[in-house]
Design an enzyme around this catalytic site. Structure first.
Site, mmCIF file in Angstrom:
data_model
loop_
_atom_site.group_PDB
_atom_site.id
_atom_site.type_symbol
_atom_site.label_atom_id
_atom_site.label_comp_id
_atom_site.label_asym_id
_atom_site.label_seq_id
_atom_site.Cartn_x
_atom_site.Cartn_y
_atom_site.Cartn_z
ATOM 1 N N LYS A 1 16.823 21.288 -11.165
ATOM 2 C CA LYS A 1 16.139 20.059 -11.540
ATOM 3 C C LYS A 1 17.028 19.031 -12.227
ATOM 4 O O LYS A 1 17.889 19.352 -13.028
ATOM 5 C CB LYS A 1 14.972 20.389 -12.478
ATOM 6 C CG LYS A 1 13.878 21.164 -11.788
ATOM 7 C CD LYS A 1 12.975 20.261 -11.003
ATOM 8 C CE LYS A 1 11.897 19.776 -11.920
ATOM 9 N NZ LYS A 1 10.812 19.134 -11.234
ATOM 10 N N SER B 1 15.652 21.199 -16.364
ATOM 11 C CA SER B 1 14.479 22.020 -16.626
ATOM 12 C C SER B 1 14.939 23.296 -17.310
ATOM 13 O O SER B 1 16.055 23.764 -17.080
ATOM 14 C CB SER B 1 13.795 22.350 -15.305
ATOM 15 O OG SER B 1 13.069 23.555 -15.416
ATOM 16 N N GLU C 1 9.775 8.334 -17.098
ATOM 17 C CA GLU C 1 8.425 8.863 -17.388
ATOM 18 C C GLU C 1 7.985 8.504 -18.801
ATOM 19 O O GLU C 1 6.826 8.150 -19.036
ATOM 20 C CB GLU C 1 8.413 10.381 -17.218
ATOM 21 C CG GLU C 1 8.483 10.815 -15.776
ATOM 22 C CD GLU C 1 8.628 12.320 -15.665
ATOM 23 O OE1 GLU C 1 7.631 12.995 -15.414
ATOM 24 O OE2 GLU C 1 9.754 12.815 -15.854
ATOM 25 N N HIS D 1 0.839 -1.219 0.000
ATOM 26 C CA HIS D 1 0.000 0.000 0.000
ATOM 27 C C HIS D 1 0.869 1.263 0.000
ATOM 28 O O HIS D 1 0.452 2.309 0.499
ATOM 29 C CB HIS D 1 -0.940 0.054 1.207
ATOM 30 C CG HIS D 1 -1.652 -1.231 1.464
ATOM 31 N ND1 HIS D 1 -2.834 -1.568 0.860
ATOM 32 C CD2 HIS D 1 -1.317 -2.286 2.252
ATOM 33 C CE1 HIS D 1 -3.218 -2.771 1.282
ATOM 34 N NE2 HIS D 1 -2.312 -3.232 2.112
#
Ligand code: ARG
Length: 460
Positions: free
Chosen positions: A283, A277, A290, A156
């Site tokens: 970043k 970024s 992704e 979970h």
């Protein structure tokens, strides 16, 4: 341009219809398989005395010449041709004359395209199998390097029990190994030859389908010609298998994204597999993971598209089936890219065992072991479970952990507690005791790694 099939119709097809009908922009990638299939077909026609040895020799030389010229770039695909089958036959006839017109005896584009696609996807399957094996090797290497590094195992997405990073990684190796198994299984059914089914009903010529199949390295032939030309299960199976594979990569990606976040910091990706970024200077994004996660939807789409295209088709061939190629090509291209990128990303990632251990020290992931301790001293598991839960609550109230709760406090809950309770809740000891087959202890992870490597080195 005059159509190879001109005869029945006299009028010109409109340019619009031609473009709509054409598949050469995507099926030209099967030129090698198309020519290989035609070489076998000519060989069979010769053996059966359906064409003369001279014609067969001219066809053979002509086809080999076309293949060589396509490979070298001396010949380029004519986008005006309807499909790759028409293109090859047309060039052949231009080059060798009459004999070229005899190649299509006892054959139809319906069985020809089914054959080409099977041959093409077999080759793709082999490439994909190699790439999955490469990824599994990268995973197993990292698992070996981190077989004793402890992190929280989650259920979970809540910290549950301590596991080793090697164990966690090897779970993915197992999934990927099943993917290989599924693809090998699909490959076997792909290797059934439809050629000789002709348009749908078989042929009046005395062909030898088994000889032709054997020429192509195919073990079996489709036993019903109508099925032979209309079956696309092999595409769907492949898409299904690739969808499951992508689902695995997507789950793995999701974990990589969690692990590389500042919240976790279990893993740092190499600069070679991250991006920055355009506005936020700090970043370092895990775009590869992704994209793999995102492209999973695309491969599912390929599967859904073809399943839907096939669902209402009467036997036998229908032009709808021309829609089979783009989804399988897209899925194969996508999967191959994802596998390469993923293997590179895994091989170069830097693991942060200290952050994993820090996380493992919070969250009471040794509470099951505390209950097991009491069970070892004769208490029933349900009672032990309850007491351990109360002890966890007490620790939370005192802002301490099971490792630091004083023995006197433990004894307030049960007089079964002794000094050795601290061994029971020690994280390393918790892992060490997970000795069941497939469990997280280091020896078990080592066995998993050895087994997986053995599988890879064994059959292909
Ligand atoms: N381009 C076609 C396809 O991809 C080849 C088969 C055409 N057959 C036909 N009867 N028109 O399916």
């Amino acid at each position: 341009m005059a159509k190879l099939w001109a005869g029945r119709t006299a009028g010109e097809t409109s340019k619009l219809a031609d473009d709509f009908n054409s598949s050469i922009s995507f099926d030209s990638r099967m030129y090698r398989q198309d020519i290989t299939g035609s070489l076998a077909h000519a060989e069979m026609l010769k053996k059966q005395g359906i064409i003369s040895a001279e014609d067969a020799a001219a066809i053979d030389a002509g086809l080999r010449g076309i293949l060589a010229d396509l490979e070298s770039g001396a010949l380029s695909i004519d986008p005006e041709c309807e499909d790759i089958h028409m293109f090859v036959e047309q060039v052949l006839t231009q080059r060798i004359g009459e004999a070229g017109k005899r190649l299509h005896t006892a054959r139809s584009r319906n069985d020809q395209v089914a054959l080409d696609l099977r041959l093409y996807l077999r080759d793709e399957t082999d490439e994909i199998l190699d790439k999955i094996a490469g990824l599994i090797r990268a995973v197993a290497d990292q698992a070996e390097a981190h077989k004793a590094d402890i992190l929280p195992g989650y259920t979970h997405l809540q910290r549950a029990q301590p596991v080793t990073f090697g164990h966690h990684l090897m779970a993915y190796a197992m999934m990927l190994l099943r993917d290989m198994d599924r693809l090998r299984d699909a490959r076997r059914r792909m290797g059934v030859s439809p050629i000789g089914s002709c348009a749908l009903a078989g042929t009046t010529y005395a062909t030898d389908r088994r000889f032709e199949a054997a020429q192509l390295g195919l073990e079996e032939i489709c036993l019903n010609s109508m099925d032979g030309v209309s079956d696309r299960d092999f595409c769907l199976e492949m898409l299904g298998d690739l969808s499951i594979l992508m689902m695995h990569l997507s789950r793995f990606s999701e974990e990589m994204l969690l692990w590389t976040s500042w919240e976790f910091r279990y893993v740092e990706l190499s600069d070679a597999f991250t991006t920055g970024s355009s506005i936020m200077p700090q970043k370092k994004n895990s775009d590869m993971a992704e994209l793999v996660r995102g492209k999973t939807g695309r491969v599912y789409g390929d599967l859904m598209g073809l399943l839907t295209a096939m669902k209402g088709l009467p036997l036998a061939y229908n032009k709808d089936m021309q829609e089979d190629k783009e989804p399988v090509f897209d899925a194969c291209d996508t999967v191959k890219m994802c596998l390469d990128v993923f293997a590179g990303m895994i091989a170069t990632m830097r693991v942060r065992p200290e952050n994993m251990r820090r996380a493992a020290q919070q969250g009471f992931i040794n509470a099951t072991d505390l209950a097991d301790y009491l069970v070892g001293r004769g208490m029933a598991f349900r009672d032990a479970y309850k007491i351990s839960g109360r002890i966890v609550a007490a620790c939370i109230a005192r802002d301490c952990v099971l490792e630091t709760l004083p023995l006197a406090e433990y004894r307030q809950f049960s007089d079964l507690f002794d000094q050795d309770v601290y061994d029971a809740v020690d994280l390393d000891a918790c892992v060490r005791r997970r000795i069941s087959e497939g469990g997280t202890c280091v020896a078990s992870v080592e066995r998993q790694i050895a087994w997986v490597r053995e599988q890879l080195n064994g059959e292909k």
